[in-house]
Design a protein around this motif. Structure first.
Motif, PDB file in Angstrom:
ATOM      1  N   UNK A   1      15.828   1.614   0.689  1.00  0.00           N
ATOM      2  CA  UNK A   1      15.093   0.757   1.626  1.00  0.00           C
ATOM      3  C   UNK A   1      13.866   0.107   0.981  1.00  0.00           C
ATOM      4  N   UNK A   2      13.601   0.420  -0.294  1.00  0.00           N
ATOM      5  CA  UNK A   2      12.450  -0.175  -0.979  1.00  0.00           C
ATOM      6  C   UNK A   2      11.114   0.389  -0.529  1.00  0.00           C
ATOM      7  N   UNK A   3      11.131   1.568   0.096  1.00  0.00           N
ATOM      8  CA  UNK A   3       9.874   2.159   0.593  1.00  0.00           C
ATOM      9  C   UNK A   3       9.197   3.074  -0.420  1.00  0.00           C
ATOM     10  N   UNK A   4       9.889   3.411  -1.522  1.00  0.00           N
ATOM     11  CA  UNK A   4       9.245   4.246  -2.546  1.00  0.00           C
ATOM     12  C   UNK A   4       8.586   3.312  -3.552  1.00  0.00           C
ATOM     13  N   UNK A   5       7.254   3.302  -3.561  1.00  0.00           N
ATOM     14  CA  UNK A   5       6.533   2.420  -4.479  1.00  0.00           C
ATOM     15  C   UNK A   5       6.183   3.154  -5.756  1.00  0.00           C
ATOM     16  N   UNK A   6       6.056   4.465  -5.644  1.00  0.00           N
ATOM     17  CA  UNK A   6       5.562   5.261  -6.767  1.00  0.00           C
ATOM     18  C   UNK A   6       6.163   6.659  -6.655  1.00  0.00           C
ATOM     19  N   UNK A   7       6.542   7.224  -7.780  1.00  0.00           N
ATOM     20  CA  UNK A   7       7.046   8.609  -7.799  1.00  0.00           C
ATOM     21  C   UNK A   7       6.098   9.451  -8.643  1.00  0.00           C
ATOM     22  N   UNK A   8       5.656  10.571  -8.074  1.00  0.00           N
ATOM     23  CA  UNK A   8       4.908  11.565  -8.855  1.00  0.00           C
ATOM     24  C   UNK A   8       5.882  12.649  -9.265  1.00  0.00           C
ATOM     25  N   UNK A   9       6.145  12.727 -10.546  1.00  0.00           N
ATOM     26  CA  UNK A   9       7.213  13.597 -11.059  1.00  0.00           C
ATOM     27  C   UNK A   9       6.574  14.919 -11.518  1.00  0.00           C
TER      28      UNK A   9
ATOM     29  N   UNK B   1       4.749  -4.178   3.875  1.00  0.00           N
ATOM     30  CA  UNK B   1       3.651  -3.859   2.953  1.00  0.00           C
ATOM     31  C   UNK B   1       3.375  -2.360   2.842  1.00  0.00           C
ATOM     32  N   UNK B   2       4.077  -1.548   3.621  1.00  0.00           N
ATOM     33  CA  UNK B   2       3.768  -0.108   3.633  1.00  0.00           C
ATOM     34  C   UNK B   2       4.867   0.682   2.936  1.00  0.00           C
ATOM     35  N   UNK B   3       4.461   1.554   2.036  1.00  0.00           N
ATOM     36  CA  UNK B   3       5.424   2.386   1.319  1.00  0.00           C
ATOM     37  C   UNK B   3       4.884   3.778   1.062  1.00  0.00           C
ATOM     38  N   UNK B   4       5.701   4.533   0.356  1.00  0.00           N
ATOM     39  CA  UNK B   4       5.408   5.943   0.111  1.00  0.00           C
ATOM     40  C   UNK B   4       5.078   6.166  -1.355  1.00  0.00           C
ATOM     41  N   UNK B   5       4.081   7.033  -1.573  1.00  0.00           N
ATOM     42  CA  UNK B   5       3.974   7.645  -2.888  1.00  0.00           C
ATOM     43  C   UNK B   5       4.828   8.883  -2.791  1.00  0.00           C
ATOM     44  N   UNK B   6       5.983   8.845  -3.400  1.00  0.00           N
ATOM     45  CA  UNK B   6       6.871  10.002  -3.279  1.00  0.00           C
ATOM     46  C   UNK B   6       6.425  11.055  -4.278  1.00  0.00           C
ATOM     47  N   UNK B   7       5.599  11.972  -3.790  1.00  0.00           N
ATOM     48  CA  UNK B   7       5.094  13.042  -4.648  1.00  0.00           C
ATOM     49  C   UNK B   7       6.126  14.167  -4.634  1.00  0.00           C
ATOM     50  N   UNK B   8       6.928  14.244  -5.699  1.00  0.00           N
ATOM     51  CA  UNK B   8       7.952  15.293  -5.772  1.00  0.00           C
ATOM     52  C   UNK B   8       7.251  16.664  -5.716  1.00  0.00           C
TER      53      UNK B   8
ATOM     54  N   UNK C   1       0.868  -1.180   0.000  1.00  0.00           N
ATOM     55  CA  UNK C   1       0.000   0.000   0.000  1.00  0.00           C
ATOM     56  C   UNK C   1       0.905   1.230   0.000  1.00  0.00           C
ATOM     57  N   UNK C   2       0.702   2.096  -0.994  1.00  0.00           N
ATOM     58  CA  UNK C   2       1.500   3.328  -1.098  1.00  0.00           C
ATOM     59  C   UNK C   2       0.681   4.486  -0.544  1.00  0.00           C
ATOM     60  N   UNK C   3       1.270   5.231   0.370  1.00  0.00           N
ATOM     61  CA  UNK C   3       0.534   6.336   0.993  1.00  0.00           C
ATOM     62  C   UNK C   3       1.023   7.665   0.422  1.00  0.00           C
ATOM     63  N   UNK C   4       0.065   8.445  -0.067  1.00  0.00           N
ATOM     64  CA  UNK C   4       0.370   9.746  -0.679  1.00  0.00           C
ATOM     65  C   UNK C   4       0.276  10.829   0.386  1.00  0.00           C
ATOM     66  N   UNK C   5       1.186  11.816   0.342  1.00  0.00           N
ATOM     67  CA  UNK C   5       1.070  12.918   1.312  1.00  0.00           C
ATOM     68  C   UNK C   5      -0.205  13.740   1.114  1.00  0.00           C
TER      69      UNK C   5
ATOM     70  N   UNK D   1      16.607  15.062  -1.661  1.00  0.00           N
ATOM     71  CA  UNK D   1      17.634  14.181  -2.232  1.00  0.00           C
ATOM     72  C   UNK D   1      18.072  13.096  -1.249  1.00  0.00           C
ATOM     73  N   UNK D   2      18.211  13.445   0.029  1.00  0.00           N
ATOM     74  CA  UNK D   2      18.621  12.388   0.972  1.00  0.00           C
ATOM     75  C   UNK D   2      17.460  11.422   1.243  1.00  0.00           C
ATOM     76  N   UNK D   3      16.210  11.928   1.169  1.00  0.00           N
ATOM     77  CA  UNK D   3      15.066  11.015   1.328  1.00  0.00           C
ATOM     78  C   UNK D   3      14.978  10.022   0.162  1.00  0.00           C
ATOM     79  N   UNK D   4      15.267  10.505  -1.046  1.00  0.00           N
ATOM     80  CA  UNK D   4      15.260   9.597  -2.205  1.00  0.00           C
ATOM     81  C   UNK D   4      16.286   8.485  -1.981  1.00  0.00           C
ATOM     82  N   UNK D   5      17.490   8.886  -1.533  1.00  0.00           N
ATOM     83  CA  UNK D   5      18.543   7.886  -1.311  1.00  0.00           C
ATOM     84  C   UNK D   5      18.123   6.905  -0.216  1.00  0.00           C
ATOM     85  N   UNK D   6      17.614   7.449   0.893  1.00  0.00           N
ATOM     86  CA  UNK D   6      17.286   6.579   2.038  1.00  0.00           C
ATOM     87  C   UNK D   6      16.092   5.663   1.747  1.00  0.00           C
ATOM     88  N   UNK D   7      14.975   6.269   1.337  1.00  0.00           N
ATOM     89  CA  UNK D   7      13.763   5.457   1.158  1.00  0.00           C
ATOM     90  C   UNK D   7      13.806   4.640  -0.132  1.00  0.00           C
TER      91      UNK D   7
END
Ligand SMILES: [Mn+2]
Length: 341
Positions: free
Chosen positions: A256-264, A226-233, A189-193, A247-253
């Motif tokens: 760690x496999x926590x970014x399931x989806x990127x909103x560019x 099962x929990x990840x982030x929708x990384x909404x740039x 499940x990807x959680x969007x901010x 930039x450091x969040x992109x590297x860290x998450x």
């Protein structure tokens, strides 16, 4: 002579190596055949499926999935509009248990078709914007415009206010019911901010408006895989530094496999006032962002989340997504070439 041959060899290998990032576009279950051909022609193989509640019936859904497969697409993720932003679940209203049951039914349905993840955005009234308008930086197109002062001056749409601990309590209640089933199915499940990422709006506390609040989500979910982030740039850029270090969040998450989806997406400036603009027109250097994503080795799907309104008679919604999606794919190839070069 020799050096021109070297250059020729070099231009034949672009990018030198592909990253695991997967460009995608959102589609509805009843996307037309021509729309699917248009998406295919953009070099896109992955779809994010947006469903209405009445489309969660087995037959209708499975027939739609079969058609996507026949056309050579993978549906990576799916979400029901009414369940992913659900007032009863987010605010803990009387019907929340039956709504959570419907959410669990939806993930079982998605899992039966091998869909990797579903999405949630903890905002009972959806994305908050001032309006859509032709802005200073929108090249004559109507695009989403946000003035935080206007949004913060709004009255609550509910009978009362909902504070931080109550909103977190409602999230935990939902997570406790849903995560065991996601884990059992091997789904995510990807959680969007909250968008805009303000700590509170319209009398309701936000759940996810900073890196810190995402860390709290992970803690509340006992770091379930099962929990990840929708990384909404877009959201990161709207909030700027108070959100966290992009930039450091992109590297860290990412690692760690926590970014399931990127909103560019790019915006004209940070809050309090921003316009949603073309990738190349905003204040952020999106090539730097793309290089960080590639370097993180995330295998997230990546898409444009909002585009300016289509111009009447020119390509409709998918047409308005085509240019920024192509630009994004270009940045991705260039970043792959540089990072792996
Ligand atoms: Mn987004």
């Amino acid at each position: 002579m020799e050096s021109s041959r070297i250059i020729f060899m070099d231009i034949r290998r672009f990018p030198k190596k592909k990253s695991a990032l997967r460009p995608q576009v959102p589609v509805l279950l009843n996307a037309s055949d021509n729309e699917l051909m248009f998406i295919k022609a953009m070099g896109i193989d992955n779809l994010s499926l947006v469903l209405r509640r009445e489309e969660l019936k087995g037959d209708l859904f499975h027939r739609g999935m079969e058609r996507f497969r026949r056309n050579g697409f993978t549906v990576t993720d799916a979400a029901c509009m009414e369940l992913q932003k659900n007032r009863a679940i987010h605010l803990g209203l009387e019907t929340r248990d039956s709504e959570i049951e419907a959410f669990i039914d939806s993930i079982r349905l998605f899992s039966s078709e091998g869909i990797e993840f579903t999405s949630v955005a903890w905002q009972p009234h959806g994305i908050l914007r001032t309006d859509k308008r032709v802005g200073e930086h929108t090249r004559g197109q109507r695009a989403l415009y946000c003035d935080a002062c206007e949004i913060l001056s709004r009255q609550s749409r509910e009978e009362r206010e909902y504070g931080e601990e109550e909103i977190w309590g409602n999230f935990s209640y939902f997570a406790k019911a849903v995560i065991p089933e996601l884990e059992r199915l091997g789904m995510k499940m990807a959680i969007h901010p909250n968008d805009p990422p303000l700590p509170e709006a319209e009398g309701i506390s936000s759940l996810f408006f900073s890196t810190e609040s995402f860390r709290r989500i992970l803690r509340e979910c006992s770091y379930s895989p099962s929990v990840g982030m929708k990384m909404c740039i877009g959201c990161y850029l709207e909030a700027g530094e108070y959100y966290g270090d992009l930039l450091s969040d992109i590297a860290e998450f990412g690692k760690a496999g926590r970014i399931l989806c990127v909103h560019f997406r790019n915006v004209s400036s940070t809050l309090p006032v921003f316009e949603e603009v073309l990738i190349e027109d905003g204040y952020a250097n999106m090539y730097t962002v793309m290089k960080a994503l590639v370097a993180s080795e995330t295998d997230a799907v990546i898409s444009i989340d909002h585009a300016a309104d289509a111009i009447e008679g020119y390509g409709g919604l998918i047409g308005s997504f085509a240019y920024p999606t192509g630009y994004m794919k270009g940045l991705l190839s260039a970043a792959e070439n540089e990072v792996y070069g």
